[in-house]
Each structure stands twice: as structure tokens, then as C-alpha cells.
Scaffold this active site. Structure first.
Site, short mmCIF file in Angstrom:
data_model
loop_
_atom_site.label_atom_id
_atom_site.label_comp_id
_atom_site.label_asym_id
_atom_site.label_seq_id
_atom_site.Cartn_x
_atom_site.Cartn_y
_atom_site.Cartn_z
N HIS A 114 0.67 -1.25 -0.09
CA HIS A 114 -0.10 -0.20 0.09
C HIS A 114 0.78 1.25 -0.07
CE1 HIS A 114 -3.57 -2.50 0.03
NE2 HIS A 114 -3.15 -3.20 1.06
N ARG B 4 1.04 7.81 -9.17
CA ARG B 4 1.32 8.97 -9.69
C ARG B 4 2.56 8.73 -10.45
NH1 ARG B 4 -0.25 14.25 -8.01
NH2 ARG B 4 -2.52 14.09 -7.70
N HIS C 171 0.91 -2.89 -8.17
CA HIS C 171 1.65 -1.95 -7.31
C HIS C 171 3.26 -2.50 -7.38
CE1 HIS C 171 0.44 -5.39 -4.89
NE2 HIS C 171 -0.70 -4.90 -4.76
N GLU D 22 4.83 -12.58 -1.61
CA GLU D 22 3.16 -13.06 -1.87
C GLU D 22 3.24 -13.29 -3.34
OE1 GLU D 22 0.85 -10.86 1.68
OE2 GLU D 22 0.56 -10.48 -0.48
N GLY E 293 -0.83 -4.72 6.35
CA GLY E 293 -0.52 -3.66 5.63
C GLY E 293 -1.57 -2.40 5.74
N1 PXP Z 1 -1.53 -11.27 3.80
C1 PXP Z 1 -2.02 -11.59 2.37
C2 PXP Z 1 -1.76 -13.13 1.97
C3 PXP Z 1 -2.15 -10.58 1.42
O1 PXP Z 1 -2.49 -10.86 0.41
C4 PXP Z 1 -2.40 -9.25 2.16
C5 PXP Z 1 -2.86 -8.22 1.39
O2 PXP Z 1 -2.07 -7.82 0.47
C6 PXP Z 1 -2.21 -9.12 3.56
C7 PXP Z 1 -1.91 -10.12 4.39
C8 PXP Z 1 -2.30 -7.85 4.20
O3 PXP Z 1 -3.72 -7.51 4.23
P1 PXP Z 1 -3.92 -6.05 4.56
O4 PXP Z 1 -3.44 -4.97 3.75
O5 PXP Z 1 -5.61 -5.94 4.67
O6 PXP Z 1 -3.52 -5.68 6.13
#
Ligand code: PXP
Length: 252
Positions: free
Chosen positions: A22, A30, A62, A82, A224
């Protein structure tokens, strides 16, 4: 598993993986050079984050390939990538060698990762990706719903870790939330008995994290969106410190 190792696992500290997606969302909105990835990394690691989590999506909405390389070079904690169980992502992970990989389902049109992996329907695909990553010495985690039938198949896939999807819990209120919390607890106990490490994440914030953090068999939370939102008011380091403290207090 003998009682001693069981107890050792129960008393371990709860770890925090900081999900940087995020932060990078803001940069990509931007295409600016800020907020800077390395400045973020330094700040959150200094504040006590135990891992850096990032999701390289197929559509690169992202995190970019270069970000993945930079995190690998500069992360001083653990890097948790991930990824979807695709050939492309498996190849990238095998080149980059993150410490951990969390395999997640991925749909192009979704706002964020919706639901856990279909460990039964997608068994072969997830098994292949897990085997290749494991051969590279990467610790593989499967992002999964608190569903006993799915968790039962994880040892056959060969992943030593699951990350329980807390998104449904986070979106519910009242008794429905309480029921989902119980599902999460049962799934945690079941996975623990199978010898799996249990992590959790998605949608966690300052209000809904304590009940999850109080589950002593959970090893790590990946958070996040809330932390980035909180950092608008208190700064990223303070946001991480507050969450670490809240997590530690929930374990006392
Ligand atoms: N764990 C996994 C596997 C995710 O895909 C995410 C989102 O990217 C998160 C944790 C974190 O989620 P949040 O941004 O809602 O805290």
C-alpha cells in the site's frame, strides 16, 4: 510432537510482517519517486517489523520487479514474497530467493486478494510451485481459509506454513464475527496438530487484531493497509510500534 516443543511454540513472540504494497500503491498512482521503498524499509525495520511482505501481482498494479530486487538486497529482517502459483512467479522467486513465499490466489479484477487458495481444486498447480520453491530453500506458506478440509491437504502439498485468511472475520460484526473467530481458532489448533506453522493476515487493524493475536499458536501476522492509513497521523515508525505493542499485550 512432544509436549516440550509444543510448549516452546506456544510461548514464542508474535511476529509482525509489514506489507509494503500500500506504500507502493501511492507511488504507482502518480508514478512518482516517492514514497521511497528503501526509506520505508529502513523505517519499518527500525520500528520493529519482523519481516517485509510484498505481493508481486501478475498485472504489476503496485509492486514492480525492481522493487522485489531492491527488497532482496536491502531487507535486514525476512523477505516474504506473496505470489500466485504460476510458472512466471515461480521462476522469479527462484531467481530472487526470498526467505519465505506465500502462495496466494489471484484474480485480475479483484481489489485485493479475495478468499484463500483452493488447495483441493488447484492441488497440482500449488504442489508444483511449492516443490520448486522448497528445492530453492524457500519456506513456503499457503494463504488459506480457516477450512479444515483444505488444511488437511496441506501436508500432502509439502508446505510447512499456512497463513489463515482473516478477511472474512475482519468484515463481520457481532455474533457472526465471533463464529468466524471460533473457526479461526479451530483451524489454528488443527494446523498446529498437523505440525504446521500458522500465520494470519488480511484486514487486520487496531480493533480486530487483539483477538487474533491472543491465539497463542499463531506465529506471525501480516498487516499492511491499516498500518499505512495509521501512518498518515502518527508516522510509519509509530504505527508499527503501536501494532507491535498491541500484539504483545494481547499475548499477556
Ligand atoms: N496477507 C496476505 C496473503 C495478503 O494478500 C494481504 C494483502 O496484500 C495481507 C496479508 C495484508 O492485508 P491488509 O493490507 O488488509 O493488512
Amino acid at each position: 510432537m512432544d509436549t516440550n516443543s509444543h510448549q516452546t511454540r506456544q510461548t514464542q513472540d508474535l511476529l509482525l510482517g509489514f506489507n509494503i504494497d500500500h506504500i507502493i500503491n501511492i507511488r504507482q498512482a502518480r508514478l512518482t519517486p516517492y514514497p521511497d521503498l528503501l526509506e520505508t524499509l529502513r523505517a519499518v525495520e527500525a520500528a520493529g517489523a519482523d519481516a517485509i511482505t510484498l505481493h508481486l501481482r501478475e498485472d504489476r498494479r503496485h509492486i514492480q520487479d525492481e522493487d522485489v530486487r531492491l527488497v532482496r538486497q536491502h531487507c535486514t529482517t525476512r523477505m516474504n514474497l506473496e505470489m500466485a502459483a504460476t510458472e512466471e512467479m515461480t521462476r522469479i522467486a527462484s531467481e530472487i530467493l526470498p526467505d519465505d513465499c506465500c502462495i496466494v490466489p489471484e484474480k485480475r479484477e479483484e481489489l485485493t486478494t479475495e478468499g484463500g487458495l483452493d488447495v483441493i481444486g488447484q492441488f497440482d498447480r500449488i504442489h508444483t510451485a511449492t516443490r520448486i520453491l522448497h528445492q530453492q530453500g524457500i519456506k513456503v506458506s499457503l494463504f488459506i481459509e480457516p477450512n479444515i478440509e483444505h488444511i488437511r491437504r496441506v501436508p500432502d502439498i509439502g508446505a510447512p506454513v499456512i497463513e489463515l485468511h482473516t478477511g472474512t472475520y475482519a468484515n463481520l460484526q457481532g455474533t457472526a464475527r465471533q463464529r468466524e473467530l471460533e473457526r479461526l481458532q479451530q483451524a489454528t489448533d488443527f494446523a498446529d496438530e498437523l505440525g504446521l506453522q500458522v500465520n494470519a493476515g488480511h484486514g487486520l487493524d487496531n480493533k480486530n487484531t487483539p483477538d487474533i493475536a491472543a491465539m497463542v499458536k499463531i506465529r506471525e501476522l501480516n498487516i499492511g493497509h491499516y498500518l499505512v492509513a495509521r501512518s498518515v497521523f502518527v508516522g510509519i515508525e509509530q504505527a508499527v510500534r503501536e501494532m507491535k505493542q498491541l500484539m504483545a499485550e494481547a499475548r499477556r
